[in-house]
Scaffold this motif. Structure first.
Motif, short mmCIF file in Angstrom:
data_model
loop_
_atom_site.label_atom_id
_atom_site.label_comp_id
_atom_site.label_asym_id
_atom_site.label_seq_id
_atom_site.Cartn_x
_atom_site.Cartn_y
_atom_site.Cartn_z
N HIS A 1 7.14 50.56 19.86
CA HIS A 1 7.30 52.01 19.73
C HIS A 1 6.76 52.56 18.40
O HIS A 1 6.67 53.78 18.23
N LEU A 2 6.42 51.67 17.48
CA LEU A 2 6.10 52.11 16.13
C LEU A 2 4.82 52.94 16.05
O LEU A 2 4.76 53.93 15.32
N LEU B 1 18.49 57.20 12.66
CA LEU B 1 17.53 56.17 12.29
C LEU B 1 16.33 56.24 13.22
O LEU B 1 16.47 56.11 14.43
N SER B 2 15.16 56.46 12.65
CA SER B 2 13.94 56.44 13.45
C SER B 2 13.59 54.99 13.78
O SER B 2 14.15 54.05 13.22
N TYR B 3 12.63 54.81 14.69
CA TYR B 3 12.18 53.46 15.01
C TYR B 3 11.63 52.77 13.76
O TYR B 3 11.85 51.58 13.55
N ASN B 4 10.90 53.53 12.94
CA ASN B 4 10.35 52.94 11.71
C ASN B 4 11.45 52.45 10.78
O ASN B 4 11.41 51.32 10.28
N ASP C 1 8.40 57.77 14.26
CA ASP C 1 9.28 58.75 13.63
C ASP C 1 10.31 59.33 14.60
O ASP C 1 11.12 60.17 14.22
N THR C 2 10.27 58.88 15.85
CA THR C 2 11.25 59.33 16.84
C THR C 2 12.59 58.65 16.57
O THR C 2 12.65 57.49 16.17
N THR C 3 13.68 59.38 16.78
CA THR C 3 15.01 58.82 16.54
C THR C 3 15.32 57.72 17.53
O THR C 3 15.24 57.92 18.74
N ALA C 4 15.70 56.56 17.00
CA ALA C 4 16.07 55.42 17.83
C ALA C 4 17.59 55.33 17.98
O ALA C 4 18.10 55.00 19.04
#
Length: 249
Positions: A70-71, A94-97, A76-79
């Motif tokens: 997903h990175l 927390l974003s995926y990053n 930057d999408t919320t995980a």
């Protein structure tokens, strides 16, 4: 997944497929995952033993599918969204990053503490984002995690640790339940009097409670995470390798 179920009619159709031809159904779903080696056989089963195996010969790591893929487009999408029980405490997104970095760093903390593929790790923590980080970090390096409800007694905790011969215990100084604090580290200390397999206890600072830290065994989560490498390669796992152990209450 490429296909999202948006109606009850679609759900009924998918469910029917899963019942009438489970091998074809799950093979289609598996195509959406990243495999380092494709499987040789989808399903083998023998209910007389009983013995069931899925996707024999397949190699992958679940965290590569949960995080890494997903990175590039959705980093930057919320995980994870964590909503605090106390309205005075800030919620955490927390974003995926960010999650990927935390997972890789804690995976390296586990490796530094002597954890390797196949080792069992007991997680006795409150409902905080670090719980998800710990679970994913174990999976990334091939360690088998055992989550124990942070309300169980020292005896219940030690029984589960001993049964799985866990090498590492991850806990917290305490946990909030309403306006009360559950003394998790104190309970863990009682449990570890009878758990000879535990080599390290990693402690998250949550309630800032006054706790005892045993030299050589107990280490602070936040201190271990400082200056830790944010890169951790995945451990390639067999499709039938155990991911976790979950005991009944």
């Amino acid at each position: 997944m490429n296909k999202k179920i948006t109606t009850y009619k679609e759900y009924k159709s998918e469910y029917k497929k899963s019942i009438t031809n489970p091998e074809q159904f799950w093979e289609e779903k598996a195509q959406n995952f990243i495999w380092r080696e494709k499987w040789n056989n989808i399903l083998n089963w023998d209910f007389t033993k009983p013995e069931i195996t899925w996707f024999e010969g397949g190699k992958l790591n679940i965290t590569e599918n949960c995080l890494d893929r997903h990175l590039a487009k959705n980093g930057d999408t919320t995980a994870i969204t964590w909503v605090a029980n106390n309205p005075k405490e800030k919620n955490i997104n927390l974003s995926y990053n960010k999650l990927h970095i935390q997972v890789c760093k804690f995976a390296n903390v586990l490796k530094k503490s002597g954890t390797k593929k196949g080792d069992r790790v007991c997680i006795y923590m409150p409902m905080v984002p670090e719980l998800a980080v710990a679970v994913l970090a174990c999976a990334r390096i091939g360690a088998i995690h055992s989550v124990v409800f942070a309300g169980f007694s020292a005896k219940s905790l030690s029984d589960r640790i001993n049964d799985a011969t866990c090498k590492i215990l991850i806990t917290s100084d305490g946990g909030f339940r309403g306006d009360k604090i559950t003394p998790l580290k104190e309970i863990a200390d009682q449990a570890m009097k009878n758990t000879p397999s535990i080599k390290k206890c990693i402690v998250l600072e949550r309630t800032k409670s006054n706790i005892k830290m045993k030299e050589g065994r107990d280490i602070w989560w936040h201190k271990e995470m400082e200056n830790t490498n944010p890169n951790c390669p995945i451990e390639i796992m067999d499709s039938e390798d155990p991911l976790f152990i979950l005991y009944t209450s």
